[in-house]
Design an enzyme around this catalytic site. Structure first.
Site, PDB file in Angstrom:
ATOM      1  N   CYS A  83       0.551   4.863   6.794  1.00  0.00           N
ATOM      2  CA  CYS A  83      -0.059   4.721   8.125  1.00  0.00           C
ATOM      3  C   CYS A  83       0.951   4.075   9.065  1.00  0.00           C
ATOM      4  O   CYS A  83       1.415   2.964   8.806  1.00  0.00           O
ATOM      5  CB  CYS A  83      -1.332   3.892   8.036  1.00  0.00           C
TER       6      CYS A  83
ATOM      7  N   CYS B 181     -19.187   2.302   8.950  1.00  0.00           N
ATOM      8  CA  CYS B 181     -18.415   1.668  10.036  1.00  0.00           C
ATOM      9  C   CYS B 181     -17.153   2.503  10.182  1.00  0.00           C
ATOM     10  O   CYS B 181     -16.340   2.578   9.253  1.00  0.00           O
ATOM     11  CB  CYS B 181     -18.067   0.223   9.665  1.00  0.00           C
TER      12      CYS B 181
ATOM     13  N   CYS C 240       0.697   0.328  10.259  1.00  0.00           N
ATOM     14  CA  CYS C 240       0.283  -0.714   9.318  1.00  0.00           C
ATOM     15  C   CYS C 240       1.445  -1.447   8.641  1.00  0.00           C
ATOM     16  O   CYS C 240       2.310  -0.852   8.019  1.00  0.00           O
ATOM     17  CB  CYS C 240      -0.610  -0.106   8.239  1.00  0.00           C
TER      18      CYS C 240
ATOM     19  N   ARG D  52     -17.564  -2.035  18.396  1.00  0.00           N
ATOM     20  CA  ARG D  52     -16.873  -3.309  18.144  1.00  0.00           C
ATOM     21  C   ARG D  52     -15.504  -3.353  18.795  1.00  0.00           C
ATOM     22  O   ARG D  52     -14.678  -2.443  18.606  1.00  0.00           O
ATOM     23  CB  ARG D  52     -16.701  -3.545  16.645  1.00  0.00           C
TER      24      ARG D  52
ATOM     25  N   CYS E  78       0.835  -1.202   0.000  1.00  0.00           N
ATOM     26  CA  CYS E  78       0.000   0.000   0.000  1.00  0.00           C
ATOM     27  C   CYS E  78       0.878   1.265   0.000  1.00  0.00           C
ATOM     28  O   CYS E  78       1.807   1.364   0.805  1.00  0.00           O
ATOM     29  CB  CYS E  78      -0.923   0.019   1.207  1.00  0.00           C
TER      30      CYS E  78
ATOM     31  N   CYS F  40     -19.598  -6.030   4.065  1.00  0.00           N
ATOM     32  CA  CYS F  40     -18.834  -4.847   4.454  1.00  0.00           C
ATOM     33  C   CYS F  40     -17.536  -4.856   3.647  1.00  0.00           C
ATOM     34  O   CYS F  40     -16.967  -5.925   3.393  1.00  0.00           O
ATOM     35  CB  CYS F  40     -18.529  -4.883   5.953  1.00  0.00           C
TER      36      CYS F  40
ATOM     37  N   CYS G 291     -16.547  -8.997   6.251  1.00  0.00           N
ATOM     38  CA  CYS G 291     -15.865  -7.749   5.905  1.00  0.00           C
ATOM     39  C   CYS G 291     -14.639  -8.059   5.057  1.00  0.00           C
ATOM     40  O   CYS G 291     -13.783  -8.839   5.478  1.00  0.00           O
ATOM     41  CB  CYS G 291     -15.413  -7.037   7.187  1.00  0.00           C
TER      42      CYS G 291
END
Ligand code: SAM
Ligand code: SF4
Length: 329
Positions: free
Chosen positions: A68, A198, A71, A270, A64, A138, A107
């Site tokens: 972040c 979400c 991550c 959650r 990616c 999701c 998801c």
């Protein structure tokens, strides 16, 4: 006292718009008082002994371009090699397993900044396939445009996950390749397309308590708060910028769960990443405070999850049932 608490929370006009100071005042209540209030509000809106179970699948790993700091799928981390987009038949095989394991929502996550036009047909096929199993669908694919949100909604996508992750103030310390406002733009595209939102965040990245609270203030003050609010405990991934950040005090983590419940009384809260580092007692306190959803299975996207045996044992000892199932998974 209970009726007063519940009616005040039920009549959200008495609290909205939330401010950092009004939310902080709640946060600073004696622990038992805060949890008493959040549990009363939880009980007034949900069956406190039910938990919604979701399953998360990484349909495209690594590579990616975003940075972040938490991550392992970022090219900026010495993390995970990139994979191609998973084939539909593998997604479907795993979705059938998830349903048999008690999940009611499936998801699909991808390590993208945003999905590309060439990916849309495959994504639409996955949405339709998973939906055909009777599972809620999701997706969490990064930032999406209004047009992309409309395509996914048309295909039947129920939820779109897009976490704010932290406060606007702290955000540049987490990500520099996009802005906090970019995340909010995707949330409004999702809402405009008629899908459920979400959105939540991560605790334990070096943020302050005010940052954690301010993230909840932003979410609770959205025109329509998210239907689902994932609260992650940072999983320190080797090779990432945040691999060595000091752990969160479990009591402070439970306080954030309780605050999320009071500020967003009808949202599913959650318990998301980091449960492998939480004791059973900490998780039980989170459920009492108002958490009523979690991911099942051994893996999240790239990190481990407690797995069905440990979760089954915990929910059995707590006499909690999976929502929509009546019995334990
Ligand atoms: N690439 C998409 C995106 O960033 O929106 C989806 C990937 S995944 C669902 C992203 C979310 O998982 C992050 O927003 C973060 O809240 C959570 N997450 C990722 N890595 C994590 C970690 N090491 N610890 C805790 N939460 C993490
Ligand atoms: Fe990319 Fe998402 Fe990981 Fe950020 S959290 S680096 S956007 S996969």
């Amino acid at each position: 006292m209970t009726a007063e608490i519940v009616s005040a929370a039920a009549d959200r006009s008495t609290q909205r718009p939330w401010t950092l100071s009004s939310a902080r005042a709640l946060y600073e209540l004696p622990f038992n008082e805060l949890l008493y209030r959040s549990h009363c509000i939880h009980r007034a809106n949900f069956d406190p002994n039910e938990i919604q179970l979701s399953k998360l699948l990484n349909i495209k790993t690594g590579g990616c371009p975003e940075d972040c700091g938490y991550c392992s799928q970022s090219v900026h981390a010495q993390g995970i090699a990139a994979s191609k987009l998973m084939k539909l038949d593998e997604v479907m095989r795993q979705a059938v397993n998830a349903k048999e394991g008690g999940a009611t929502r499936y998801c699909l996550g991808a390590a993208w900044r945003s999905p590309k036009g060439r990916d849309e047909a495959a994504i639409v096929a996955m949405i339709k396939g998973v939906k055909s199993l009777g599972l809620e669908t999701c997706m969490t694919l990064g930032m999406i445009s209004q047009e992309q949100a409309a395509v996914f909604a048309e295909a039947g996508l129920d939820y779109y996950n897009h976490n704010l992750d932290t406060s606007e103030r702290f955000y540049p310390n987490v990500v520099t390749t996009r802005k906090f406002s970019d995340r909010l733009a995707t949330l409004s595209h999702v809402r405009e397309a008629g899908m459920k939102v979400c959105s939540g965040g991560i605790l334990g990245m070096g943020e302050t308590i005010d940052d954690r609270i301010d993230m909840l203030v932003t979410l609770a003050n959205l025109a329509e708060p998210p239907e689902s609010v994932p609260i992650n405990l940072l999983i320190p991934m080797p090779g990432t910028k945040m691999a060595d950040v000091a752990p969160v005090d479990p009591i402070e983590f439970v306080r954030v769960i309780a605050l999320a419940r009071v500020m967003m009384p009808t949202s599913f809260v959650r318990l998301t990443a980091g449960r492998t580092a939480m004791s059973d007692e900490m998780q039980a306190l989170c459920f009492f405070a108002g958490a009523n959803s979690m991911f099942i299975g051994d893996m999240l996207l790239t990190a481990s999850n407690p797995g069905n045996d440990r979760d089954h044992s915990l929910l059995t000892r707590l006499r909690m049932t999976a929502s929509g199932k009546g019995d334990l998974v």
